[in-house]
Design a protein around this motif. Sequence first.
Motif, PDB file in Angstrom:
ATOM      1  N   ARG A  14      17.875  73.975 -23.691  1.00 39.26           N
ATOM      2  CA  ARG A  14      18.528  75.242 -23.395  1.00 39.26           C
ATOM      3  C   ARG A  14      20.016  75.034 -23.115  1.00 39.26           C
ATOM      4  N   GLY A  15      20.364  73.886 -22.560  1.00 38.59           N
ATOM      5  CA  GLY A  15      21.763  73.614 -22.252  1.00 38.59           C
ATOM      6  C   GLY A  15      22.643  73.682 -23.485  1.00 38.59           C
ATOM      7  N   ALA A  16      22.174  73.116 -24.596  1.00 33.44           N
ATOM      8  CA  ALA A  16      22.950  73.131 -25.837  1.00 33.44           C
ATOM      9  C   ALA A  16      23.094  74.552 -26.373  1.00 33.44           C
ATOM     10  N   ALA A  17      22.012  75.330 -26.315  1.00 33.96           N
ATOM     11  CA  ALA A  17      22.050  76.707 -26.813  1.00 33.96           C
ATOM     12  C   ALA A  17      22.977  77.582 -25.975  1.00 33.96           C
ATOM     13  N   VAL A  18      22.935  77.404 -24.659  1.00 37.55           N
ATOM     14  CA  VAL A  18      23.787  78.179 -23.762  1.00 37.55           C
ATOM     15  C   VAL A  18      25.257  77.826 -24.009  1.00 37.55           C
ATOM     16  N   TRP A  19      25.555  76.544 -24.161  1.00 36.79           N
ATOM     17  CA  TRP A  19      26.940  76.136 -24.381  1.00 36.79           C
ATOM     18  C   TRP A  19      27.486  76.702 -25.696  1.00 36.79           C
ATOM     19  N   ALA A  20      26.657  76.780 -26.718  1.00 36.49           N
ATOM     20  CA  ALA A  20      27.109  77.345 -27.994  1.00 36.49           C
ATOM     21  C   ALA A  20      27.590  78.788 -27.809  1.00 36.49           C
ATOM     22  N   LYS A  21      26.872  79.559 -27.002  1.00 40.18           N
ATOM     23  CA  LYS A  21      27.271  80.943 -26.721  1.00 40.18           C
ATOM     24  C   LYS A  21      28.563  80.988 -25.907  1.00 40.18           C
ATOM     25  N   LEU A  22      28.624  80.131 -24.898  1.00 36.44           N
ATOM     26  CA  LEU A  22      29.800  80.110 -24.024  1.00 36.44           C
ATOM     27  C   LEU A  22      31.049  79.703 -24.800  1.00 36.44           C
ATOM     28  N   LYS A  23      30.914  78.680 -25.625  1.00 38.49           N
ATOM     29  CA  LYS A  23      32.049  78.193 -26.403  1.00 38.49           C
ATOM     30  C   LYS A  23      32.597  79.277 -27.322  1.00 38.49           C
ATOM     31  N   GLN A  24      31.694  79.994 -27.972  1.00 41.53           N
ATOM     32  CA  GLN A  24      32.110  81.086 -28.858  1.00 41.53           C
ATOM     33  C   GLN A  24      32.858  82.155 -28.080  1.00 41.53           C
ATOM     34  N   HIS A  25      32.354  82.488 -26.900  1.00 44.86           N
ATOM     35  CA  HIS A  25      32.968  83.506 -26.046  1.00 44.86           C
ATOM     36  C   HIS A  25      34.358  83.055 -25.580  1.00 44.86           C
ATOM     37  N   GLU A  27      36.390  80.856 -27.004  1.00 48.81           N
ATOM     38  CA  GLU A  27      37.335  80.795 -28.119  1.00 48.81           C
ATOM     39  C   GLU A  27      37.726  82.184 -28.610  1.00 48.81           C
ATOM     40  N   ARG A  28      36.798  83.124 -28.520  1.00 48.16           N
ATOM     41  CA  ARG A  28      37.107  84.499 -28.906  1.00 48.16           C
ATOM     42  C   ARG A  28      38.141  85.099 -27.960  1.00 48.16           C
ATOM     43  N   GLN A  29      38.061  84.724 -26.693  1.00 52.70           N
ATOM     44  CA  GLN A  29      39.011  85.237 -25.710  1.00 52.70           C
ATOM     45  C   GLN A  29      40.305  84.420 -25.653  1.00 52.70           C
ATOM     46  N   GLY A  30      40.322  83.282 -26.322  1.00 48.34           N
ATOM     47  CA  GLY A  30      41.505  82.433 -26.292  1.00 48.34           C
ATOM     48  C   GLY A  30      41.717  81.736 -24.968  1.00 48.34           C
ATOM     49  N   THR A  31      40.623  81.456 -24.255  1.00 52.50           N
ATOM     50  CA  THR A  31      40.701  80.804 -22.948  1.00 52.50           C
ATOM     51  C   THR A  31      40.850  79.293 -23.108  1.00 52.50           C
ATOM     52  N   PRO A  32      41.901  78.689 -22.572  1.00 50.90           N
ATOM     53  CA  PRO A  32      42.043  77.229 -22.650  1.00 50.90           C
ATOM     54  C   PRO A  32      41.042  76.536 -21.728  1.00 50.90           C
ATOM     55  N   TYR A  33      40.483  75.417 -22.192  1.00 49.64           N
ATOM     56  CA  TYR A  33      39.499  74.700 -21.376  1.00 49.64           C
ATOM     57  C   TYR A  33      39.369  73.264 -21.872  1.00 49.64           C
ATOM     58  N   ARG A  34      38.738  72.441 -21.052  1.00 52.89           N
ATOM     59  CA  ARG A  34      38.330  71.098 -21.427  1.00 52.89           C
ATOM     60  C   ARG A  34      36.816  71.024 -21.255  1.00 52.89           C
ATOM     61  N   ALA A  35      36.147  70.261 -22.115  1.00 55.25           N
ATOM     62  CA  ALA A  35      34.689  70.195 -22.032  1.00 55.25           C
ATOM     63  C   ALA A  35      34.192  68.796 -22.362  1.00 55.25           C
ATOM     64  N   PHE A  36      33.160  68.378 -21.650  1.00 54.53           N
ATOM     65  CA  PHE A  36      32.454  67.132 -21.918  1.00 54.53           C
ATOM     66  C   PHE A  36      30.969  67.445 -22.040  1.00 54.53           C
ATOM     67  N   VAL A  37      30.321  66.850 -23.032  1.00 54.96           N
ATOM     68  CA  VAL A  37      28.875  66.991 -23.212  1.00 54.96           C
ATOM     69  C   VAL A  37      28.230  65.655 -22.873  1.00 54.96           C
ATOM     70  N   LEU A 114      35.470  83.460 -14.825  1.00 52.97           N
ATOM     71  CA  LEU A 114      36.795  83.732 -15.385  1.00 52.97           C
ATOM     72  C   LEU A 114      37.557  84.807 -14.617  1.00 52.97           C
ATOM     73  N   SER A 115      36.849  85.559 -13.771  1.00 51.67           N
ATOM     74  CA  SER A 115      37.500  86.644 -13.028  1.00 51.67           C
ATOM     75  C   SER A 115      38.458  86.124 -11.958  1.00 51.67           C
ATOM     76  N   GLU A 116      38.371  84.819 -11.662  1.00 51.91           N
ATOM     77  CA  GLU A 116      39.264  84.170 -10.700  1.00 51.91           C
ATOM     78  C   GLU A 116      39.128  84.733  -9.284  1.00 51.91           C
ATOM     79  N   LYS A 117      37.927  85.151  -8.938  1.00 53.21           N
ATOM     80  CA  LYS A 117      37.690  85.548  -7.556  1.00 53.21           C
ATOM     81  C   LYS A 117      37.732  84.306  -6.667  1.00 53.21           C
ATOM     82  N   GLN A 118      37.935  84.515  -5.383  1.00 52.46           N
ATOM     83  CA  GLN A 118      38.146  83.404  -4.461  1.00 52.46           C
ATOM     84  C   GLN A 118      36.915  82.513  -4.313  1.00 52.46           C
ATOM     85  N   GLY A 119      35.740  83.089  -4.349  1.00 52.35           N
ATOM     86  CA  GLY A 119      34.528  82.308  -4.207  1.00 52.35           C
ATOM     87  C   GLY A 119      34.086  82.164  -2.761  1.00 52.35           C
ATOM     88  N   GLU A 120      33.029  81.392  -2.563  1.00 51.02           N
ATOM     89  CA  GLU A 120      32.449  81.172  -1.231  1.00 51.02           C
ATOM     90  C   GLU A 120      32.465  79.684  -0.920  1.00 51.02           C
TER      91      GLU A 120
END
Length: 299
Positions: A14-25, A27-37, A114-120
Amino acid sequence: MLGFIINPVSGNGRGAAVWAKLKQHLERQGTPYRAFVTKNAGEAQKMAVELLQKEEVTRLVAVGGDGTVNEVMNGIYESGKDCMFGYIAAGSGNDFARGHSLPTDPLQALDRILSEKQGEVIDLLKVNGRVAVNSVGAGFDGQVAKTTNEAGYKKWFNRLNLGMVSYVVSVLRVLYSYKPCDAFITVDGKSERLPRVWLIAVSNIPNYGGGMMICPQAVANDGVAEVCVVSDVSRWGLLRAFPLIFSGAHVHHPAVRFYRGKHILIQAERPLVVHLDGEVAAVTPITVEVLEQQQTVLK
């Protein structure tokens, strides 16, 4: 900079399938990132250190199960860097997501990150130089974690999204042969000898094992750990009481007692298998220390 560490085999792929969706999202938004598998166990921690020390990542996201969460969090802790942690559930148990009310839908979880909320800011549990995020277990549940992780049936239940069933099957297997022993627990300086101990669970969130409510009163940011001890009960009595753990009703059982504290020492008459967040990591004796307000979690 946003960083991702992905365990592609978590949740039986499931990890590979989820990452495929996230990566597409992303790149569609033009969000810069670094990733390791990851390819092997233990790599997530090393990758986390590298991303934080070399890539100047300030928000690090784990994509996988609770084992991946544990490794990435240990990488953050090892690096000594100030970094916000995000999680996108793709495992079999996903206790971290459940314990912190995180979205189960991957894209919804990503949008929150991605919303950049402060978090907990949450506490962590330190054991022999490593940290746990969810729970630490010694004895019966440590042996169950070991049995589950080594079992061939785990992947089959994962394929059906029934990760908790793997844990239940392992409980029944271990229950047949496990022998309780006397143990000693010291909580914030107060010691107690406990007869015929089955398990000692130290928790930062209410649930473990894919949703079992081992410590219903546990709160991740209150500065103390909840400790559940099951002792002085027969094998048959434990089996009869086991279903109560799914609702938290076991808190009323005479064989169950609870403690709360910042420093917990666990010793036993024989070495007991210890898990950290479901991953076998040590044997007793161990000391569990609560690290207060240690890590920011993006929610």
